[in-house]
Design an enzyme around this catalytic site. Structure first.
Site, mmCIF file in Angstrom:
data_model
loop_
_atom_site.group_PDB
_atom_site.id
_atom_site.type_symbol
_atom_site.label_atom_id
_atom_site.label_comp_id
_atom_site.label_asym_id
_atom_site.label_seq_id
_atom_site.Cartn_x
_atom_site.Cartn_y
_atom_site.Cartn_z
ATOM 1 N N LYS A 13 -13.727 -6.331 -2.435
ATOM 2 C CA LYS A 13 -13.839 -7.306 -3.514
ATOM 3 C C LYS A 13 -14.954 -6.981 -4.491
ATOM 4 O O LYS A 13 -14.959 -7.448 -5.620
ATOM 5 C CB LYS A 13 -14.047 -8.718 -2.942
ATOM 6 C CG LYS A 13 -12.789 -9.303 -2.304
ATOM 7 C CD LYS A 13 -12.911 -10.809 -2.146
ATOM 8 C CE LYS A 13 -11.657 -11.411 -1.531
ATOM 9 N NZ LYS A 13 -11.778 -12.846 -1.284
ATOM 10 N N LYS A 38 1.451 -5.800 1.001
ATOM 11 C CA LYS A 38 1.609 -7.119 1.602
ATOM 12 C C LYS A 38 1.938 -8.143 0.513
ATOM 13 O O LYS A 38 1.382 -8.060 -0.571
ATOM 14 C CB LYS A 38 0.256 -7.497 2.248
ATOM 15 C CG LYS A 38 0.362 -8.375 3.462
ATOM 16 C CD LYS A 38 -0.990 -8.522 4.131
ATOM 17 C CE LYS A 38 -1.710 -9.744 3.596
ATOM 18 N NZ LYS A 38 -2.781 -10.236 4.487
ATOM 19 N N LYS A 87 -0.932 -13.807 -2.503
ATOM 20 C CA LYS A 87 -1.068 -14.939 -3.418
ATOM 21 C C LYS A 87 -1.404 -14.493 -4.826
ATOM 22 O O LYS A 87 -1.082 -15.147 -5.793
ATOM 23 C CB LYS A 87 -2.220 -15.848 -2.945
ATOM 24 C CG LYS A 87 -1.965 -16.537 -1.626
ATOM 25 C CD LYS A 87 -3.090 -17.515 -1.328
ATOM 26 C CE LYS A 87 -3.868 -17.082 -0.119
ATOM 27 N NZ LYS A 87 -4.958 -17.982 0.244
#
Ligand code: AMP
Ligand code: TRP
Length: 330
Positions: A112, A195, A198
């Site tokens: 991140k 994957k 969201k």
């Protein structure tokens, strides 16, 4: 013996069918046997930039989703993290015993913070695992169901619990992770190597639990497939179709062999059409329940108030001991 379970989902985006199959369905199952705390971890969600109004909306949508999938508030403590300030208090205390080197090794922090570099990343993003450890340890949790991406954080939680116990005396239970079974990982509809997520920027990659019937149909009909037009389960050679079959299996309970037989001699078009209808049939009622809780908020509010009160009571009892062990206050 019953386990004490804690898990949480960040209300950063709408939840999707991967969250449902990979996490929520299992929570519904676990709550039958154990004492569960399921939390909406809004304070973790602010470690990356957030729009306050969108965050508040998503907290409520996430709570409504937990209830719609079948989390039973009489059995489970369902609450919002920021309404129990003992979490951040313990998070701070644990930061005083966590080491910079330990937090720097967390792959989620490395991922991140990659864009702007570690030096430019927020301190909250860096300290995030200490807050997660606090979420878990404050309830004497024995079992933490999470995706494998969170395993490293649970391991750090175990290290911090042991270190605290050594320094200040037996205080925390050392929790165990419960990693969901393989095969429960749902991939993007646009790229079966990724994957389902969201935050995917491809518009049709993710099936959100709040998608309309039309949107479900559109996304499934436009999903990528593999070259040979054969409905056959082979995650290595046919990852796209195998992913769609996995979704089909979770919607209907039919085995891969059943599905292969049903669509033998038919093309991808027929399979996708039927898959869309299955998803609509199973997820439609769920979406309607989510909307029900969101339009009439009285029930939702009552449930979250009760969850908060239970969590507050348990968390404060633990914090009294922790403050005393550490010599804080008078
Ligand atoms: P996240 O959406 O990353 O905050 O994850 C919340 C929970 O949903 C975790 O337990 C994840 O393991 C699970 N989850 C997230 N994405 C998927 C996916 N594509 N397939 C299966 N489970 C998922
Ligand atoms: N970090 C978790 C995630 O991103 C969410 C989370 C916060 C959590 N606190 C937790 C999960 C405690 C399990 C236990 O998915």
């Amino acid at each position: 013996m019953k386990d004490i379970v804690f898990s949480g989902i960040q209300p950063t985006h709408q939840l999707h069918i991967g969250n449902y199959i990979g996490a929520l369905k299992q929570w519904v199952h676990i709550q039958k046997e154990h004492h569960c705390n399921f939390c909406i971890v809004d304070e973790h969600a602010i470690t990356v930039p957030q729009d306050p109004k969108a965050l508040r909306d998503r907290i409520l949508t996430t709570a409504a989703t937990y209830l719609a999938v079948g989390i039973i508030p009489e059995k489970t403590t369902l609450f919002v993290q920021s309404e129990v300030p003992q979490h951040t208090e313990l998070g701070w205390l644990l930061m005083t015993i966590a080491k910079i080197g330990e937090l720097e090794r967390m792959t989620q922090f490395k991922d991140k913070s990659r864009k702007g570099g570690a030096a430019g990343a927020g301190v909250g993003l860096f300290g995030y695992p200490a807050l997660m450890a606090a979420d878990i340890l404050i309830y004497d949790t024995t079992l933490v169901p999470v995706g494998d991406d969170q395993l490293q954080h649970v391991e750090l939680t175990r290290v911090l619990a042991r270190r605290f116990n050594e320094r200040f005396g037996e205080t925390f239970v050392v929790p165990n992770p419960l990693i969901q079974k393989v095969g429960a990982r749902i991939m993007s509809l646009q790229d079966p190597a990724k994957k389902m997520s969201k935050s995917d920027t491809a518009e049709t990659a993710t099936l959100f639990l709040t998608d309309t019937d039309d949107s479900i149909r559109k996304k499934i009909m436009r999903s990528v497939t593999d070259s040979e037009a054969l409905v056959h389960y082979d995650p290595e050679k046919k990852p796209a179709v195998s992913n769609l079959m996995t979704i089909y299996h979770h919607m209907t309970g039919e085995t891969m062999k059943d599905i292969e037989k049903k669509f033998a001699g038919k093309g991808y078009g027929d399979f996708k059409k039927d898959l869309a209808e299955q998803v609509i049939q199973h997820m439609g009622p769920l979406r309607d329940k989510i909307n029900h809780y969101l339009t009439d908020k009285t029930e939702l509010k009552k449930i979250l108030d009760a969850g908060r009160d239970t969590a507050l009571k348990n968390a404060e009892a633990k914090m009294k001991v922790v403050r005393e062990r550490m010599g804080l206050g008078r």
